[in-house]
Design a protein around this motif. Structure first.
Motif, mmCIF file in Angstrom:
data_model
loop_
_atom_site.group_PDB
_atom_site.id
_atom_site.type_symbol
_atom_site.label_atom_id
_atom_site.label_comp_id
_atom_site.label_asym_id
_atom_site.label_seq_id
_atom_site.Cartn_x
_atom_site.Cartn_y
_atom_site.Cartn_z
ATOM 1 N N GLU A 128 -3.484 53.669 31.764
ATOM 2 C CA GLU A 128 -3.459 54.119 30.367
ATOM 3 C C GLU A 128 -4.857 54.433 29.864
ATOM 4 O O GLU A 128 -5.065 55.426 29.150
ATOM 5 C CB GLU A 128 -2.821 53.046 29.490
ATOM 6 C CG GLU A 128 -1.317 52.892 29.697
ATOM 7 C CD GLU A 128 -0.695 51.903 28.737
ATOM 8 O OE1 GLU A 128 0.540 51.954 28.555
ATOM 9 O OE2 GLU A 128 -1.430 51.065 28.159
ATOM 10 N N GLU A 143 1.679 59.744 21.956
ATOM 11 C CA GLU A 143 1.557 61.201 21.988
ATOM 12 C C GLU A 143 2.636 61.885 21.161
ATOM 13 O O GLU A 143 2.373 62.840 20.428
ATOM 14 C CB GLU A 143 1.619 61.695 23.433
ATOM 15 C CG GLU A 143 0.341 61.495 24.225
ATOM 16 C CD GLU A 143 -0.732 62.481 23.814
ATOM 17 O OE1 GLU A 143 -0.587 63.685 24.078
ATOM 18 O OE2 GLU A 143 -1.713 62.040 23.187
ATOM 19 N N ARG A 183 -6.831 54.796 24.871
ATOM 20 C CA ARG A 183 -5.817 54.802 25.910
ATOM 21 C C ARG A 183 -4.718 55.758 25.485
ATOM 22 O O ARG A 183 -4.562 56.062 24.297
ATOM 23 C CB ARG A 183 -5.234 53.411 26.168
ATOM 24 C CG ARG A 183 -4.364 52.859 25.059
ATOM 25 C CD ARG A 183 -3.679 51.550 25.449
ATOM 26 N NE ARG A 183 -4.605 50.459 25.655
ATOM 27 C CZ ARG A 183 -4.674 49.745 26.775
ATOM 28 N NH1 ARG A 183 -3.861 50.032 27.793
ATOM 29 N NH2 ARG A 183 -5.529 48.764 26.883
ATOM 30 N N VAL A 184 -3.932 56.223 26.436
ATOM 31 C CA VAL A 184 -2.690 56.947 26.159
ATOM 32 C C VAL A 184 -1.586 56.119 26.793
ATOM 33 O O VAL A 184 -1.507 55.977 28.016
ATOM 34 C CB VAL A 184 -2.702 58.380 26.721
ATOM 35 C CG1 VAL A 184 -1.328 59.031 26.545
ATOM 36 C CG2 VAL A 184 -3.772 59.216 26.027
ATOM 37 N N LYS A 185 -0.736 55.540 25.960
ATOM 38 C CA LYS A 185 0.258 54.590 26.433
ATOM 39 C C LYS A 185 1.410 55.276 27.166
ATOM 40 O O LYS A 185 1.802 56.396 26.823
ATOM 41 C CB LYS A 185 0.840 53.821 25.245
ATOM 42 C CG LYS A 185 -0.126 52.936 24.508
ATOM 43 C CD LYS A 185 0.573 52.333 23.297
ATOM 44 C CE LYS A 185 -0.378 51.536 22.445
ATOM 45 N NZ LYS A 185 0.249 51.103 21.184
ATOM 46 N N ARG A 211 -5.975 57.740 31.330
ATOM 47 C CA ARG A 211 -5.338 58.844 30.608
ATOM 48 C C ARG A 211 -6.028 59.094 29.277
ATOM 49 O O ARG A 211 -6.228 60.236 28.851
ATOM 50 C CB ARG A 211 -3.857 58.530 30.377
ATOM 51 C CG ARG A 211 -2.977 58.791 31.592
ATOM 52 C CD ARG A 211 -1.679 57.973 31.557
ATOM 53 N NE ARG A 211 -0.972 57.973 30.298
ATOM 54 C CZ ARG A 211 0.138 58.682 30.015
ATOM 55 N NH1 ARG A 211 0.606 59.526 30.937
ATOM 56 N NH2 ARG A 211 0.742 58.563 28.868
ATOM 57 N N GLY A 212 -6.426 58.009 28.603
ATOM 58 C CA GLY A 212 -7.122 58.161 27.341
ATOM 59 C C GLY A 212 -8.501 58.761 27.496
ATOM 60 O O GLY A 212 -8.924 59.584 26.670
ATOM 61 N N ASP A 240 -5.123 55.248 19.770
ATOM 62 C CA ASP A 240 -4.144 55.120 20.852
ATOM 63 C C ASP A 240 -2.718 55.357 20.353
ATOM 64 O O ASP A 240 -1.760 54.884 20.944
ATOM 65 C CB ASP A 240 -4.247 53.755 21.538
ATOM 66 C CG ASP A 240 -3.873 52.595 20.620
ATOM 67 O OD1 ASP A 240 -3.730 52.822 19.404
ATOM 68 O OD2 ASP A 240 -3.718 51.471 21.126
ATOM 69 N N ARG A 289 -9.990 59.110 24.098
ATOM 70 C CA ARG A 289 -9.175 58.186 23.324
ATOM 71 C C ARG A 289 -9.228 56.813 23.997
ATOM 72 O O ARG A 289 -9.526 56.708 25.191
ATOM 73 C CB ARG A 289 -7.731 58.687 23.243
ATOM 74 C CG ARG A 289 -7.584 60.042 22.586
ATOM 75 C CD ARG A 289 -6.142 60.502 22.596
ATOM 76 N NE ARG A 289 -5.276 59.562 21.878
ATOM 77 C CZ ARG A 289 -3.946 59.637 21.883
ATOM 78 N NH1 ARG A 289 -3.328 60.592 22.571
ATOM 79 N NH2 ARG A 289 -3.237 58.772 21.198
ATOM 80 N N SER A 299 -9.136 62.489 27.175
ATOM 81 C CA SER A 299 -9.188 63.133 25.860
ATOM 82 C C SER A 299 -9.993 62.306 24.857
ATOM 83 O O SER A 299 -9.801 62.422 23.648
ATOM 84 C CB SER A 299 -7.767 63.357 25.320
ATOM 85 O OG SER A 299 -6.999 62.160 25.384
#
Length: 529
Positions: free
Chosen positions: A503, A276, A514-516, A506-507, A273, A512, A510
């Protein structure tokens, strides 16, 4: 078959009270901090019931025949701990539950929703009748877990699962995105609660006190950690990764986290996480060597066995040890003995051409940061100059003063007696408490905050039972009205859940965790109107 505690141990000690044969050590009373880096299971006493594994919040406990290959050495480490420290009866106390209280008779505000604050909230809210208001200046909770734990340590971050039940309780009200001292004052908190607990951590970094430390290219390690973890205060920071060498001053676990992140391939980071912007920058980084500087010798290293051992299995990375005194002595404890064994093993390995390198230089106290307009190197004890364009200092943290509370500038903490805040005359200030790093300084790991919070809450209960707390406090609705008058819209648990879900979604796109969101406006935009 025995169970084994491994690298991810957070010392939360959730496993201790569920063990039916009391074979997990070391443990202590609330507020006492054991000297070891982790907990251990005595293999000859363990009865293979699995209760500890089920209770562990960070997935650190395995049956010995199911240990991951990189963790197998912990079977031996657990056994060796008890060879040096034979098991004795556990006479410690793991918290004493209080009876229920009359509704409205105890309302507590907690300032800071990091692990220290969350543990305090959990300790209080389990008592029927208690009401808790949890304040946090960001719209998101968990503090150091979210913004301090390395992104490749997802098991450690799982400790937040402990807090969900407490923070979603109907008697606990989240006031995220509200800054105490700005949006609301200490006196106003005291007017609407019977007690206030401050758990605001320690975010400032200690200075080095050497020439050249103001040169661009030298930064606090905490800023770099905040940058790669997506903290809104540091999302816009920039670090020069064009050189081939970085230097880290200090050799604790934070230093090892940073070193590992700097030499990790993009593919490995992309599964975490990590923020980006940091993923992109580190993916283009030219850094191939990280030098970790220590003022003292290897036996005094501050990093843990688990973190040190994990470096040896990083693909494409050599661990280089620059030290002579690596033999254990009769006065060394078992953890120091094992660290020195690992250091000797690394020192005896042959480097692989083309690999990246993490170099440990001991007895190399920094004396001067050099450069013409920006960092070009650092001079260490003995006169050696290490050329570099990036220096990160990881030499400890300091707390910041809290408005209307006494403060010890030298220690970076609020003066207190086991959590009770003390005035300038050394007397307790009724109804005001501290827990976490602002109470004890930057010592211990995340789970250490549990014992610290238990101690503070125990003092609060003593004062409640003795009638030392204010008998009246304004209603919560009145405080909500005050915030509304000032144009403040707190983020509650439901709103945080929306941010969390966004989040994670969003992760998932891809693969993942999470994408913060890395700025407050984007966080708030995810909250349903």
């Amino acid at each position: 078959m025995a169970y084994v505690i491994t690298q991810n141990c957070c010392k939360d000690a959730s496993c201790v009270p569920v063990c039916p044969v009391e074979c997990i050590r070391p443990v202590g009373d609330a507020g006492s901090f054991t000297g070891t880096e982790m907990l251990y299971i005595e293999p000859d006493v363990c009865i293979d019931c699995g209760a500890c594994q089920e209770e562990c919040p960070v997935g650190a406990i395995y049956p010995e025949d199911e240990l991951p290959p990189e963790q197998e050495r912990f079977r031996e480490i657990n056994a060796r701990y008890f060879e040096a420290n034979p098991l004795k009866p556990d006479d410690s106390h793991h918290g004493s539950p209080h009876t229920a209280v009359k509704a409205g008779s105890l309302r507590v505000a907690i300032v800071g929703a990091g692990p220290a604050g969350c543990y305090a909230a959990d300790e209080l809210i389990r008592i029927k009748g208690v009401e808790v208001a949890l304040y946090e200046r960001l719209p998101v909770p968990y503090g150091l877990v979210r913004y301090g734990v390395a992104p490749d340590h997802q098991h450690t971050k799982a400790i937040t699962s402990l807090f969900g039940e407490a923070l979603s309780n109907s008697r606990l009200h989240c006031y995220f995105n509200v800054t105490v001292g700005d949006g609301i004052s200490h006196d106003e908190l005291m007017a609407h609660h019977h007690a206030v607990i401050y758990s605001v951590g320690a975010a400032k970094s200690r200075e080095l006190g050497i020439p050249g430390e103001t040169l661009p290219g030298h930064y606090a390690a905490a800023d770099f950690v905040g940058w790669y973890n997506g903290h809104p205060d540091h999302a816009g920071d920039r670090f020069d990764l064009t050189g081939e060498r970085a230097v880290i001053i200090g050799n604790g676990n934070v230093s090892l986290d940073i070193a590992r992140i700097l030499v990790s391939p993009r593919a490995a980071l992309a599964a975490t996480d990590i923020a980006e912007h940091a993923l992109e920058a580190l993916g283009d980084s030219n850094i191939r060597e990280v030098v970790v500087l220590a003022r003292r010798g290897a036996r005094h290293a501050a990093f843990s066995i688990g973190e040190f051992m994990a470096l040896g299995s990083l693909p494409g990375v050599d661990v280089i040890i620059e030290a002579d005194d690596l033999e254990a002595g009769p006065d060394d404890d078992i953890e120091t003995v094992i660290k020195l064994e690992l250091a000797r093993e690394y020192a005896n390995r042959q480097p692989t051409p083309g690999n990246k390198r993490i170099v440990f230089r001991f007895l190399a106290a920094p004396e001067e940061i050099i450069g013409d307009g920006r960092v070009s190197g650092i001079r260490v004890a003995g006169g050696d100059v290490i050329e570099t364009s990036l220096i990160l200092r990881s030499t400890g943290y300091l707390g910041s003063a809290i408005a209307d509370l006494p403060f010890d500038e030298a220690a970076g903490t609020v003066p207190n007696d086991r959590g009770r805040v003390l005035d300038d005359a050394g007397q307790p200030i009724p109804g005001v408490y501290v827990t976490g790093w602002i109470k004890r300084g930057p010592r211990g790991v995340i789970g250490t905050n549990r014992s610290c919070a238990e101690q503070t809450v125990a003092r609060l209960w003593e004062d409640f039972d003795a009638g030392a707390l204010a008998s009246d406090a304004g209603e919560r609705e009145a405080l909500d009205g005050l915030l509304a008058q000032r144009g403040l819209t707190p983020v509650g648990w439901r709103e945080w859940t929306a941010i969390d879900e966004a989040e994670r979604a969003r992760g998932a796109e891809s693969e993942r965790p999470r994408v913060k969101f890395v700025n407050v406006a984007d966080m708030l935009a995810e909250i349903p109107s």
